[in-house]
Design a protein around this motif. Structure first.
Motif, PDB file in Angstrom:
ATOM      1  N   ALA A 146      10.123  -3.469  -6.906  1.00 36.75           N
ATOM      2  CA  ALA A 146       9.776  -4.714  -6.049  1.00 36.75           C
ATOM      3  C   ALA A 146       8.266  -4.867  -6.952  1.00 36.75           C
ATOM      4  O   ALA A 146       7.724  -4.252  -7.059  1.00 36.75           O
ATOM      5  N   ASP A 147       7.893  -6.550  -6.944  1.00 32.25           N
ATOM      6  CA  ASP A 147       6.860  -6.906  -7.637  1.00 32.25           C
ATOM      7  C   ASP A 147       5.601  -6.588  -6.558  1.00 32.25           C
ATOM      8  O   ASP A 147       5.340  -7.481  -5.773  1.00 32.25           O
ATOM      9  N   TYR A 148       4.653  -5.756  -7.150  1.00 32.32           N
ATOM     10  CA  TYR A 148       3.580  -5.544  -6.084  1.00 32.32           C
ATOM     11  C   TYR A 148       2.707  -6.909  -6.103  1.00 32.32           C
ATOM     12  O   TYR A 148       1.803  -6.904  -5.411  1.00 32.32           O
ATOM     13  N   SER A 149       2.708  -7.473  -7.099  1.00 37.40           N
ATOM     14  CA  SER A 149       1.566  -8.603  -7.342  1.00 37.40           C
ATOM     15  C   SER A 149       2.087  -9.846  -6.208  1.00 37.40           C
ATOM     16  O   SER A 149       1.393 -10.794  -6.123  1.00 37.40           O
ATOM     17  N   ASP A 150       3.409  -9.794  -5.806  1.00 34.33           N
ATOM     18  CA  ASP A 150       3.791 -10.751  -4.992  1.00 34.33           C
ATOM     19  C   ASP A 150       3.213 -10.412  -3.558  1.00 34.33           C
ATOM     20  O   ASP A 150       3.906  -9.175  -2.888  1.00 34.33           O
ATOM     21  N   VAL A 151       2.353 -11.232  -3.104  1.00 38.92           N
ATOM     22  CA  VAL A 151       1.735 -10.582  -1.645  1.00 38.92           C
ATOM     23  C   VAL A 151       2.868 -10.669  -0.543  1.00 38.92           C
ATOM     24  O   VAL A 151       2.630 -10.092   0.374  1.00 38.92           O
ATOM     25  N   THR A 152       3.989 -11.163  -0.802  1.00 39.61           N
ATOM     26  CA  THR A 152       5.166 -11.292   0.240  1.00 39.61           C
ATOM     27  C   THR A 152       6.203 -10.101  -0.071  1.00 39.61           C
ATOM     28  O   THR A 152       7.154 -10.031   1.048  1.00 39.61           O
ATOM     29  N   SER A 153       5.831  -9.393  -1.034  1.00 40.54           N
ATOM     30  CA  SER A 153       6.706  -8.283  -1.447  1.00 40.54           C
ATOM     31  C   SER A 153       6.666  -7.151  -0.450  1.00 40.54           C
ATOM     32  O   SER A 153       5.648  -7.032   0.109  1.00 40.54           O
ATOM     33  N   ALA A 154       7.850  -6.306   0.034  1.00 36.96           N
ATOM     34  CA  ALA A 154       7.909  -5.585   0.780  1.00 36.96           C
ATOM     35  C   ALA A 154       6.931  -4.400   0.545  1.00 36.96           C
ATOM     36  O   ALA A 154       6.224  -3.868   1.471  1.00 36.96           O
ATOM     37  N   ASN A 155       6.665  -4.018  -0.703  1.00 33.12           N
ATOM     38  CA  ASN A 155       5.564  -2.823  -1.044  1.00 33.12           C
ATOM     39  C   ASN A 155       4.157  -3.068  -0.766  1.00 33.12           C
ATOM     40  O   ASN A 155       3.387  -2.498  -0.128  1.00 33.12           O
ATOM     41  N   LYS A 156       3.969  -4.375  -1.114  1.00 32.13           N
ATOM     42  CA  LYS A 156       2.451  -4.915  -0.875  1.00 32.13           C
ATOM     43  C   LYS A 156       2.537  -5.311   0.546  1.00 32.13           C
ATOM     44  O   LYS A 156       1.057  -4.777   1.057  1.00 32.13           O
ATOM     45  N   VAL A 157       3.238  -5.620   1.467  1.00 30.27           N
ATOM     46  CA  VAL A 157       2.959  -6.040   2.731  1.00 30.27           C
ATOM     47  C   VAL A 157       2.820  -4.368   3.567  1.00 30.27           C
ATOM     48  O   VAL A 157       2.147  -4.291   4.502  1.00 30.27           O
ATOM     49  N   ALA A 158       3.487  -3.581   3.073  1.00 30.40           N
ATOM     50  CA  ALA A 158       3.602  -2.034   3.618  1.00 30.40           C
ATOM     51  C   ALA A 158       2.249  -1.617   3.232  1.00 30.40           C
ATOM     52  O   ALA A 158       1.695  -0.650   4.273  1.00 30.40           O
ATOM     53  N   ALA A 159       1.601  -1.635   2.156  1.00 24.93           N
ATOM     54  CA  ALA A 159       0.259  -1.206   1.737  1.00 24.93           C
ATOM     55  C   ALA A 159      -0.701  -1.665   2.643  1.00 24.93           C
ATOM     56  O   ALA A 159      -1.617  -1.071   3.020  1.00 24.93           O
ATOM     57  N   ASP A 160      -0.709  -3.065   2.777  1.00 29.90           N
ATOM     58  CA  ASP A 160      -1.552  -3.609   3.612  1.00 29.90           C
ATOM     59  C   ASP A 160      -1.557  -3.246   5.157  1.00 29.90           C
ATOM     60  O   ASP A 160      -2.570  -2.876   5.613  1.00 29.90           O
ATOM     61  N   ALA A 161      -0.369  -2.962   5.488  1.00 26.73           N
ATOM     62  CA  ALA A 161      -0.349  -2.698   6.888  1.00 26.73           C
ATOM     63  C   ALA A 161      -0.604  -1.195   7.059  1.00 26.73           C
ATOM     64  O   ALA A 161      -1.402  -1.041   8.177  1.00 26.73           O
ATOM     65  N   ALA A 162      -0.423  -0.219   6.112  1.00 27.17           N
ATOM     66  CA  ALA A 162      -0.758   1.059   6.300  1.00 27.17           C
ATOM     67  C   ALA A 162      -2.215   1.047   6.324  1.00 27.17           C
ATOM     68  O   ALA A 162      -2.811   1.850   7.056  1.00 27.17           O
ATOM     69  N   PHE A 163      -2.819   0.573   5.358  1.00 23.49           N
ATOM     70  CA  PHE A 163      -4.479   0.347   5.203  1.00 23.49           C
ATOM     71  C   PHE A 163      -5.231   0.052   6.669  1.00 23.49           C
ATOM     72  O   PHE A 163      -6.023   0.460   7.257  1.00 23.49           O
ATOM     73  N   PHE A 164      -4.795  -1.277   7.141  1.00 20.06           N
ATOM     74  CA  PHE A 164      -5.044  -1.676   8.453  1.00 20.06           C
ATOM     75  C   PHE A 164      -4.934  -0.628   9.481  1.00 20.06           C
ATOM     76  O   PHE A 164      -5.789  -0.532  10.310  1.00 20.06           O
ATOM     77  N   ALA A 165      -3.735  -0.204   9.504  1.00 18.97           N
ATOM     78  CA  ALA A 165      -3.386   0.781  10.624  1.00 18.97           C
ATOM     79  C   ALA A 165      -4.361   2.080  10.537  1.00 18.97           C
ATOM     80  O   ALA A 165      -4.797   2.434  11.614  1.00 18.97           O
ATOM     81  N   GLU A 166      -4.787   2.477   9.309  1.00 18.08           N
ATOM     82  CA  GLU A 166      -5.400   3.525   9.050  1.00 18.08           C
ATOM     83  C   GLU A 166      -7.017   3.241   9.388  1.00 18.08           C
ATOM     84  O   GLU A 166      -7.748   3.943  10.332  1.00 18.08           O
ATOM     85  N   PHE A 167      -7.587   2.288   9.203  1.00 17.08           N
ATOM     86  CA  PHE A 167      -9.097   1.858   9.181  1.00 17.08           C
ATOM     87  C   PHE A 167      -9.318   0.630  10.183  1.00 17.08           C
ATOM     88  O   PHE A 167     -10.502   0.644  10.598  1.00 17.08           O
ATOM     89  N   GLY A 168      -8.578  -0.107  10.389  1.00 17.18           N
ATOM     90  CA  GLY A 168      -8.943  -1.279  11.319  1.00 17.18           C
ATOM     91  C   GLY A 168      -9.289  -2.563  10.786  1.00 17.18           C
ATOM     92  O   GLY A 168      -9.625  -3.450  11.567  1.00 17.18           O
ATOM     93  N   PHE A 169      -9.324  -2.699   9.308  1.00 19.01           N
ATOM     94  CA  PHE A 169      -9.765  -3.561   8.624  1.00 19.01           C
ATOM     95  C   PHE A 169      -8.885  -3.800   7.446  1.00 19.01           C
ATOM     96  O   PHE A 169      -8.336  -2.739   7.133  1.00 19.01           O
ATOM     97  N   THR A 170      -9.130  -4.859   6.688  1.00 20.34           N
ATOM     98  CA  THR A 170      -8.381  -5.180   5.330  1.00 20.34           C
ATOM     99  C   THR A 170      -9.164  -4.435   4.262  1.00 20.34           C
ATOM    100  O   THR A 170     -10.466  -4.308   4.521  1.00 20.34           O
ATOM    101  N   GLN A 171      -8.361  -4.373   3.156  1.00 21.00           N
ATOM    102  CA  GLN A 171      -9.208  -3.804   1.933  1.00 21.00           C
ATOM    103  C   GLN A 171     -10.212  -4.545   1.394  1.00 21.00           C
ATOM    104  O   GLN A 171     -11.229  -4.144   0.976  1.00 21.00           O
ATOM    105  N   ASP A 172     -10.163  -6.159   1.782  1.00 21.37           N
ATOM    106  CA  ASP A 172     -11.338  -6.806   1.292  1.00 21.37           C
ATOM    107  C   ASP A 172     -12.667  -7.083   2.326  1.00 21.37           C
ATOM    108  O   ASP A 172     -13.362  -7.924   2.050  1.00 21.37           O
ATOM    109  N   ASP A 173     -12.528  -6.106   3.415  1.00 22.53           N
ATOM    110  CA  ASP A 173     -13.366  -6.363   4.322  1.00 22.53           C
ATOM    111  C   ASP A 173     -14.623  -5.740   3.784  1.00 22.53           C
ATOM    112  O   ASP A 173     -14.615  -4.459   3.361  1.00 22.53           O
ATOM    113  N   PRO A 174     -15.779  -5.943   4.101  1.00 22.88           N
ATOM    114  CA  PRO A 174     -17.191  -5.249   3.699  1.00 22.88           C
ATOM    115  C   PRO A 174     -17.333  -4.128   4.597  1.00 22.88           C
ATOM    116  O   PRO A 174     -17.938  -3.105   3.986  1.00 22.88           O
ATOM    117  N   ALA A 175     -16.398  -4.078   5.525  1.00 19.72           N
ATOM    118  CA  ALA A 175     -16.510  -2.432   6.445  1.00 19.72           C
ATOM    119  C   ALA A 175     -15.963  -1.423   5.626  1.00 19.72           C
ATOM    120  O   ALA A 175     -16.194  -0.307   6.179  1.00 19.72           O
TER     121      ALA A 175
END
Length: 348
Positions: A146-175
């Motif tokens: 799957a193309d990771y550069s596509d924000v709707t791709s399953a791998n990108k969606v899963a990576a974003d969800a895993a980061f948020f579940a771990e830390f409670g904020f997104t990768q571009d959050d100043p936190a």
């Protein structure tokens, strides 16, 4: 006493029959002279026709394997080139990580390189030949990665969800700046690493089969002639590029960033060794296919000689026979013409 009646018409009919036979012989010899092969192999060989048929069947079977090997060799060549690109890019990225590990602004530089590395990895693993995906294992009609550069791709969606579940904020959050070394280390070895292991890898990243394509390269050899995108080394590269491009590294604390880089360097070393090993396996397969084709070519040459010995004609002998047959036919024409002119009236 028996009386045999001889007439002009009976003599003419006999001559005509003789001419038809000789004309047929001339036609047959002309065909053989132009083709170099017996006009009627079955009639000429008789009981040996079965031998000729068997030899021809074996010849075409071996020749079909040679043709298949040519396609297999092309697939291996392209796969080898793709793995070479992947390895070269990962080596350059490793050198870059080692060089900038302690430098200011390293995060933005490595992020751009990692994004480019991910795009190249996905592109090469999705390489096609004649409509078949080379790194898809047996699932040759499906896009492997799957193309990771596509924000709707399953791998990108899963990576974003895993980061948020771990830390409670997104990768571009100043936190992100508040993440500690312990927290990042726990994430990298825990939920993040799980994304690149089964079953998550097969769910979000890859549609490739673990079973690789096998090809018959000779009458007695069957060889694995593909590499699956599910290989551990290729997963590790995807993990490194994701790690260095999409963990909010630009905002990370410097010590936390160094932890990420150290993890990436360690994993890159292992991945490069793995890709090199895969290239070695492809190289061995290339050599075996080449040697098998060479052996089959020798066998087909021998079979071809045996078929020719049975089915081909001696051109010099055929030429002499044809000239003789033409002379006989012309003589028969001349005699027939003389007979046609005979009439008892001429003798009254």
């Amino acid at each position: 006493m028996k009386t045999t009646y001889i007439s002009t018409i009976s003599m003419s009919d006999s001559a005509r029959t003789q001419m038809m036979k000789q004309a047929s012989t001339v036609n047959t010899l002309q065909i053989e002279l132009s083709s170099g092969r017996k006009a009627d192999v079955g009639l000429d060989l008789g009981s040996r026709t079965g031998e000729a048929v068997t030899l021809r069947s074996e010849f075409y079977y071996l020749h079909s394997i040679i043709d298949t090997n040519a396609l297999t060799a092309s697939r291996l060549d392209i796969s080898q080139a793709a793995l070479s690109d992947i390895r070269t890019n990962s080596e350059e990225f490793l050198a870059s990580l080692v060089a900038v590990r302690d430098s200011d602004g390293a995060a933005s530089v490595t992020q751009a390189e990692a994004e480019g590395g991910m795009q190249l990895l996905v592109s090469r693993l999705n390489t096609q030949l004649n409509g078949s995906y080379l790194f898809a294992g047996l699932n040759t009609d499906e896009v492997p990665i799957a193309d990771y550069s596509d924000v709707t791709s399953a791998n990108k969606v899963a990576a974003d969800a895993a980061f948020f579940a771990e830390f409670g904020f997104t990768q571009d959050d100043p936190a992100v700046a508040g993440i500690t070394v312990a927290q990042m280390d726990a994430y990298l070895t825990g939920n993040f690493a799980n994304m690149f292991a089964d079953p998550a890898w097969g769910t979000n990243w890859s549609t490739a089969s673990d079973l690789e394509v096998e090809s018959r390269i000779s009458t007695s050899e069957v060889l694995s002639t593909s590499v699956s995108a599910n290989e551990e080394a290729l997963r590790e590269l995807a993990q490194v590029y994701t790690m260095m491009s999409d963990l909010g590294n630009v905002n990370l604390d410097s010590e936390v960033f160094k932890t990420v880089v150290d993890q990436a360097i360690s994993m890159l070393g292992s991945a490069i060794a793995g890709v090199t090993s895969l290239q070695g396996e492809i190289g061995v397969a290339q050599e075996r296919v080449s040697q098998a084709s060479d052996r089959l070519s020798i066998q087909t040459d021998i079979l071809n000689e045996r078929v020719n010995a049975l089915e081909n004609v001696d051109l010099e002998e055929t030429s002499v026979r044809l000239n003789t047959a033409i002379t006989q036919l012309e003589t028969t024409y001349a005699i027939s013409a003389r007979i046609q002119q005979l009439s008892i009236i001429n003798y009254l």
